[in-house]
Design a protein around this motif. Structure first.
Motif: not given
Length: 186
Positions: A53-67, A85-86, A158-161, A172-177
């Motif tokens: 979690m960075k100011d203002f981004a997630y790294q990585p910003d794209t995740l894949t999770i197996p059900a 992280f929501v 969608t991931i968002a802070c 709104e500042l870019g911290m989404e994925g």
């Protein structure tokens, strides 16, 4: 010195050992005449995905999770402010949460290391309020969130802070994925 939780260390050792056994026990030509047993194809290990979690981004910003698989998200907040992280479907009209949170009704084990001490909590039911099933960390904090998503949760999210700095939400500042939950393969 930061100490890793014993379970992560043991899990890493088991994974390394299983990889070595898998490589070392190949059958000469690399083919087996016996089909794998159902228990051999079912994983009881936990997949770990690291997220900064960075100011203002997630790294990585794209995740894949197996059900259907036990997954741990390992977070570090390298930013100067608190971050959330929501994960959900559509941002609610109040711009403070999602209409439907991915983790609603899901059992989540959270472990956090903040300010030099460790917190551990298990959430078997939703928390009250607009930020149910949120993982939040102060600057310099780290922690994990372990869960298993059922197959009916397969889809794109969608991931968002939703934390606010100034008068803007972090998303709104870019911290989404994006987070994709894949259906189990049979």
């Amino acid at each position: 010195m930061t100490r890793l939780p014993v379970t992560r260390f043991v899990g890493a050792l088991l994974l390394a050992g299983m990889t070595a056994v898998g490589v070392g026990c190949g059958g000469g030509d690399g083919h087996s005449s016996d089909p794998p047993s159902p228990s051999a194809t079912t994983s009881t290990l936990t997949d770990t995905i690291e997220v900064a979690m960075k100011d203002f981004a997630y790294q990585p910003d794209t995740l894949t999770i197996p059900a259907g698989q036990n997954v741990t998200l390992a977070f570090t907040n390298t930013g100067a402010v608190e971050h959330y992280f929501v994960v959900g479907d559509t941002i609610a009209s109040d711009n403070d949460s999602f209409e439907q949170n991915l983790f609603s009704g899901i059992s989540i084990e959270k472990n956090k290391q903040t300010g030099g001490h460790e917190e551990s909590e298990e959430e078997h039911e939703e928390e009250e309020g607009s930020h149910e099933n949120v993982f939040e960390l102060p600057p310099g904090g780290s922690g994990t969130m372990t869960f298993t998503l059922p197959p009916e949760k397969a889809g794109m999210y969608t991931i968002a802070c939703f934390e606010t700095t100034g008068e803007k939400k972090h998303y709104e500042l870019g911290m989404e994925g994006a987070l994709t939950v894949t259906a189990p393969t049979n």
